[in-house]
Scaffold this motif. Structure first.
Motif, PDB file in Angstrom:
ATOM      1  N   GLU A  63      64.110 -56.604  -7.965  1.00 42.18           N
ATOM      2  CA  GLU A  63      63.258 -58.012  -7.515  1.00 42.18           C
ATOM      3  C   GLU A  63      63.548 -58.314  -6.050  1.00 42.18           C
ATOM      4  OE1 GLU A  63      63.093 -61.213 -11.308  1.00 42.18           O
ATOM      5  OE2 GLU A  63      64.783 -61.050  -9.869  1.00 42.18           O
ATOM      6  N   PHE A  64      65.020 -58.123  -5.588  1.00 44.81           N
ATOM      7  CA  PHE A  64      64.883 -58.007  -4.312  1.00 44.81           C
ATOM      8  C   PHE A  64      64.329 -57.347  -3.217  1.00 44.81           C
ATOM      9  CE2 PHE A  64      67.529 -61.566  -5.737  1.00 44.81           C
ATOM     10  CZ  PHE A  64      67.969 -62.175  -4.662  1.00 44.81           C
ATOM     11  N   VAL A  65      64.133 -55.899  -3.818  1.00 43.54           N
ATOM     12  CA  VAL A  65      63.786 -54.940  -2.910  1.00 43.54           C
ATOM     13  C   VAL A  65      61.957 -55.286  -2.930  1.00 43.54           C
ATOM     14  CG1 VAL A  65      62.806 -52.499  -3.205  1.00 43.54           C
ATOM     15  CG2 VAL A  65      65.012 -53.057  -3.576  1.00 43.54           C
ATOM     16  N   ALA A  66      61.540 -55.957  -4.044  1.00 41.28           N
ATOM     17  CA  ALA A  66      60.203 -56.304  -4.069  1.00 41.28           C
ATOM     18  C   ALA A  66      59.746 -57.502  -3.174  1.00 41.28           C
ATOM     19  CB  ALA A  66      59.576 -56.484  -5.555  1.00 41.28           C
ATOM     20  N   LEU A  67      60.713 -58.597  -3.506  1.00 45.51           N
ATOM     21  CA  LEU A  67      60.569 -59.708  -2.588  1.00 45.51           C
ATOM     22  C   LEU A  67      60.659 -59.413  -1.030  1.00 45.51           C
ATOM     23  CD1 LEU A  67      62.118 -61.939  -5.082  1.00 45.51           C
ATOM     24  CD2 LEU A  67      59.745 -62.205  -4.129  1.00 45.51           C
ATOM     25  N   ALA A  68      61.768 -58.588  -0.741  1.00 42.62           N
ATOM     26  CA  ALA A  68      61.877 -58.169   0.891  1.00 42.62           C
ATOM     27  C   ALA A  68      60.548 -57.521   1.307  1.00 42.62           C
ATOM     28  CB  ALA A  68      63.099 -57.311   1.068  1.00 42.62           C
ATOM     29  N   LYS A  69      59.996 -56.539   0.341  1.00 40.09           N
ATOM     30  CA  LYS A  69      58.734 -55.939   1.020  1.00 40.09           C
ATOM     31  C   LYS A  69      57.663 -57.009   1.139  1.00 40.09           C
ATOM     32  CE  LYS A  69      60.050 -51.513  -0.707  1.00 40.09           C
ATOM     33  NZ  LYS A  69      59.513 -50.273  -1.662  1.00 40.09           N
ATOM     34  N   ALA A  70      57.487 -58.141   0.200  1.00 38.64           N
ATOM     35  CA  ALA A  70      56.513 -59.084   0.223  1.00 38.64           C
ATOM     36  C   ALA A  70      56.758 -60.195   1.116  1.00 38.64           C
ATOM     37  CB  ALA A  70      56.155 -59.503  -1.231  1.00 38.64           C
ATOM     38  N   ALA A  71      57.987 -60.094   1.788  1.00 38.84           N
ATOM     39  CA  ALA A  71      58.210 -61.387   2.492  1.00 38.84           C
ATOM     40  C   ALA A  71      57.242 -61.887   3.680  1.00 38.84           C
ATOM     41  CB  ALA A  71      59.625 -61.168   3.071  1.00 38.84           C
ATOM     42  N   ASP A  72      56.733 -61.024   4.415  1.00 40.21           N
ATOM     43  CA  ASP A  72      55.663 -61.382   5.103  1.00 40.21           C
ATOM     44  C   ASP A  72      54.541 -61.997   4.627  1.00 40.21           C
ATOM     45  OD1 ASP A  72      57.171 -60.118   7.421  1.00 40.21           O
ATOM     46  OD2 ASP A  72      56.250 -58.215   7.332  1.00 40.21           O
ATOM     47  N   GLN A  73      54.273 -61.582   3.344  1.00 40.47           N
ATOM     48  CA  GLN A  73      52.915 -62.119   2.604  1.00 40.47           C
ATOM     49  C   GLN A  73      53.198 -63.670   2.339  1.00 40.47           C
ATOM     50  OE1 GLN A  73      50.980 -59.664  -0.588  1.00 40.47           O
ATOM     51  NE2 GLN A  73      52.635 -58.333  -0.028  1.00 40.47           N
ATOM     52  N   PHE A  74      54.539 -63.769   1.950  1.00 38.13           N
ATOM     53  CA  PHE A  74      55.035 -65.577   1.669  1.00 38.13           C
ATOM     54  C   PHE A  74      54.816 -66.119   3.039  1.00 38.13           C
ATOM     55  CE2 PHE A  74      56.800 -63.509  -2.026  1.00 38.13           C
ATOM     56  CZ  PHE A  74      56.496 -64.451  -3.118  1.00 38.13           C
ATOM     57  N   ALA A  75      55.392 -65.524   4.028  1.00 37.10           N
ATOM     58  CA  ALA A  75      55.449 -66.068   5.591  1.00 37.10           C
ATOM     59  C   ALA A  75      53.870 -66.448   5.727  1.00 37.10           C
ATOM     60  CB  ALA A  75      56.125 -65.213   6.434  1.00 37.10           C
ATOM     61  N   GLN A  76      53.003 -65.620   5.541  1.00 38.75           N
ATOM     62  CA  GLN A  76      51.482 -65.788   6.077  1.00 38.75           C
ATOM     63  C   GLN A  76      50.825 -67.205   5.252  1.00 38.75           C
ATOM     64  OE1 GLN A  76      49.506 -61.949   5.086  1.00 38.75           O
ATOM     65  NE2 GLN A  76      50.542 -60.976   6.466  1.00 38.75           N
ATOM     66  N   ARG A  77      51.694 -67.200   4.067  1.00 40.20           N
ATOM     67  CA  ARG A  77      51.147 -68.531   3.546  1.00 40.20           C
ATOM     68  C   ARG A  77      52.153 -69.678   3.835  1.00 40.20           C
ATOM     69  NH1 ARG A  77      50.145 -63.956   0.751  1.00 40.20           N
ATOM     70  NH2 ARG A  77      48.533 -63.929  -0.869  1.00 40.20           N
ATOM     71  N   GLU A  78      53.058 -69.569   4.828  1.00 42.56           N
ATOM     72  CA  GLU A  78      53.715 -70.497   5.194  1.00 42.56           C
ATOM     73  C   GLU A  78      54.807 -70.977   4.179  1.00 42.56           C
ATOM     74  OE1 GLU A  78      51.328 -73.943   7.097  1.00 42.56           O
ATOM     75  OE2 GLU A  78      50.781 -72.810   8.972  1.00 42.56           O
ATOM     76  N   CYS A  79      55.496 -70.130   3.821  1.00 36.82           N
ATOM     77  CA  CYS A  79      56.410 -70.193   2.530  1.00 36.82           C
ATOM     78  C   CYS A  79      57.606 -69.359   2.811  1.00 36.82           C
ATOM     79  CB  CYS A  79      55.659 -69.766   1.373  1.00 36.82           C
ATOM     80  SG  CYS A  79      56.653 -70.085  -0.150  1.00 36.82           S
TER      81      CYS A  79
END
Length: 223
Positions: A63-79
């Motif tokens: 999970e943490f590997v996947a979420l770290a890789k997706a962190a920029d996608q959350f940031a783009q959503r101001e999250c």
């Protein structure tokens, strides 16, 4: 580490009480892998707060590997992302070092330590009589005003879906823009649904027997 469930909201939220959608997320202060954190300092942006059973466990690591890789996608959503477990701060550090060395991924979002289970109990992540959170994998979607907008809970042996977390966030942000509804399996760019009319005249004037309550409108875009 201190816990303050009511200071910002003016309401008392008993530790261990079941939180519901629409509640103010209980405030807390704690140490994290990125420094001291206070939940209310995250106001003004969306926040995904999620618990994991323990460091150095197989499902949590994926999970943490996947979420770290997706962190920029959350940031783009101001999250922002924020994780929590009962493990100590230094256990978190050692685990993140292992993840970086094994998977070449740096986990930069904060991981909160909660060894006394104070935060976990306040959020209902841990049953009042439990001594550990080994069976807990809970996620809270918190809006910029500190309101809990969605929750999910998975067993320890089933990992979260990062794509579904992003889809849920997209849907919540889309329905905030206009008085619309997000249908099943909705994705950004697809049509949303109009809020059904509460007027009898509109019901009788509809073109067919479903138009007054089931009508597509526009195309929701990513925030």
């Amino acid at each position: 580490m201190t816990h303050d469930a009511s200071k910002d909201s003016g309401e008392h939220i008993a530790p261990g009480a079941g939180l519901r959608i629409g509640d103010i997320a209980p405030d807390f202060s704690a140490r994290s892998t990125t420094g001291d954190m206070r939940l209310s300092d995250c106001r003004g942006r969306w926040l995904v707060l999620f618990s994991h059973p323990a460091d150095f466990t197989p499902v949590c690591t994926t999970e943490f590997v996947a979420l770290a890789k997706a962190a920029d996608q959350f940031a783009q959503r101001e999250c922002d992302l924020m994780a929590l477990s009962v493990d100590s701060l230094f256990s978190h550090f050692a685990w993140l070092r292992m993840i970086r060395d094994r998977f070449d991924v740096e986990v930069r979002f904060p991981i909160i330590e909660d060894p006394t289970l104070v935060i976990g109990r306040a959020y209902g992540m841990v049953a009042p009589g439990d001594n550990d959170s080994a069976t807990v994998r809970t996620t809270f979607f918190i809006d910029p005003h500190g309101v809990i907008r969605a929750m999910t809970c998975y067993p320890a042996n089933v990992g979260r879906s990062t794509s579904e977390m992003l889809r849920t966030l997209d849907a919540l942000q889309a329905v905030d823009k206009d008085p619309v509804l997000a249908p099943a399996n909705w994705e950004p760019g697809e049509k949303l649904l109009r809020q059904p009319s509460a007027k009898l005249d509109d019901v009788f004037a509809a073109k067919d027997h479903t138009d007054w309550f089931l009508q597509e409108v526009g195309r929701g875009k990513r925030a």
